[in-house]
Design a protein around this motif. Structure first.
Motif: not given
Ligand SMILES: [Zn+2]
Length: 395
Positions: A36-38, A74-76, A221-223, A246-248, A250-252
């Motif tokens: 989960v994106c934090g 869950q990232n920060v 970061e999330c990838s 755009s975050h998810h 782009s992550e995908r």
């Molecule tokens: Zn994220």
């Protein structure tokens, strides 16, 4: 008492279909992975954040009540423009600001009774992994270097598919958010391309890299962290709906370009936005209800119950009167909980499990709580509150 939660089906944002989340067996143990994106820790959390993280807490608790372990990351995002802007404005060290607000986030969510994530990695502590991911994307031709290292969106088929947006609508959103940037030979080739690594401003942290000193872009970061802690493909990827593009997106694109494995996530789950005074609750509009403010007006279990009485995927309007009604339900539940525990009604537990198994239908699950209260079924009330309100139900 619980039926196994193995029949859990959730609606996947990408395919718009309900996906069966059967756990995988790893090291002899059944498990699901959840990313989960934090938060970006620069301001206290509001009810919009609490809604997202409480919903995923219900998911975790429900799956675990069926004997399946959830590995939850869950990232920060402690490297981000709004954080640096706030630190600059207040003349504060960015790192101290990030640490303080991360602690506030954890304190708020602990008060709301969450089962803490197994890991909460900080971007500033994952730079090596992030650089390695950026290097690999560059080496395999998915990224190019000009004034920054950019991901080449034209190399990835299906950019926009997760958020179901046309190119035009993606460009509009980037423009609205001030993320469009400049296009030209010394910069981006396409306005949808996004930085993986970029130069830092003089007062921002900077790390050496083969692309010059600087810092990561937002999405990589999330990838990098999802892959490091959960593997190349994950079961559930979650976050607020405002992150879908755009975050998810782009992550995908990054993750699938790195691994050549699809799908990166078996199910994408997005939570709706919380409105207040008729508009989306947001820092920039200033119409926030902070978690701490809600906790001053109602017990933590009532705040949790109020949050989860909404469907996770829908937008809703925060209302103090409705929070007070949830507080009255909690009061009645507490009266029932003073009675000795008998055998919970199998029919009530069955209906509760059926509700959550069907795309985490928490409003329907809350109705089973009301029924258990009316029947003065202490064991059923306890079981249901443990999942819907977490440890907040104990305080
Ligand atoms: Zn994220």
């Amino acid at each position: 008492m619980a039926e196994p939660a193995l029949r859990l089906r959730v609606r996947d944002t990408l395919t718009e279909r309900k996906v069966q989340l059967a756990p995988r067996t790893k090291n002899g143990r059944k498990a699901l992975t959840l990313y989960v994106c934090g938060v970006t820790p620069y301001d206290s959390g509001h009810m919009g954040h609490a809604f997202t993280f409480s919903m995923f807490d219900v998911l975790v608790r429900f799956v675990e009540s069926g004997g399946v372990k959830v590995r939850y990351v869950q990232n920060v995002t402690d490297i981000d423009d709004p954080l640096f802007e706030r630190a600059r404005r207040d003349g504060e060290d960015w790192k101290l600001l990030a640490e303080r607000e991360t602690a506030v986030h954890i304190r708020d969510m602990t008060a709301l009774g969450w089962r803490a994530p197994d890991l909460m990695p900080r971007v500033s502590e994952e730079i090596g992994r992030i650089k390695a991911a950026a290097n690999r994307l560059h080496a395999s031709g998915y990224a190019y270097r000009t004034d920054a290292l950019y991901f080449d969106v034209s190399r990835y088929r299906g950019y926009g598919r997760l958020s179901h947006r046309t190119r035009r609508s993606m460009l509009r959103k980037l423009r609205d958010e001030g993320l469009l940037g400049t296009v030209g030979p010394a910069s981006k080739r396409d306005p949808l391309d996004f930085p993986l690594w970029r130069a830092s401003a003089p007062d921002e942290p900077s790390w050496p890299s083969k692309f010059g000193p600087g810092r990561p872009g937002w999405h990589i970061e999330c990838s990098a962290m999802a892959m490091r802690y959960l593997g190349e493909q994950i079961d559930v990827h979650g976050g607020g709906r405002d992150l879908m593009f755009s975050h998810h997106e782009s992550e995908r694109a990054q993750s699938e370009s790195l691994t050549h494995k699809a799908p990166f996530a078996r199910a994408w789950m997005h939570t709706g936005l919380v409105r207040y005074e008729g508009r989306k609750m947001s820092k920039s509009l200033g119409n926030l209800v902070k978690v701490s403010q809600a906790l001053q007006r109602a017990p933590a279990a009532a705040v949790r119950l109020y949050l989860v009485s909404h469907r996770y995927s829908r937008d809703w309007e925060f209302d103090w009167e409705a929070l007070a009604r949830s507080a009255r339900v909690i009061e009645r539940a507490r009266v029932v909980l003073k009675r000795p525990d008998g055998q919970a009604s199998a029919a009530i537990i069955k209906e509760f499990n059926a509700a959550l198994s069907d795309d985490l239908d928490t409003p329907r699950a809350v109705r089973t709580l009301r029924l258990a209260i009316r029947r003065r079924d202490a064991a059923a009330v306890r079981w249901i509150l443990d999942i819907l309100a977490g440890t907040a139900s104990l305080t």
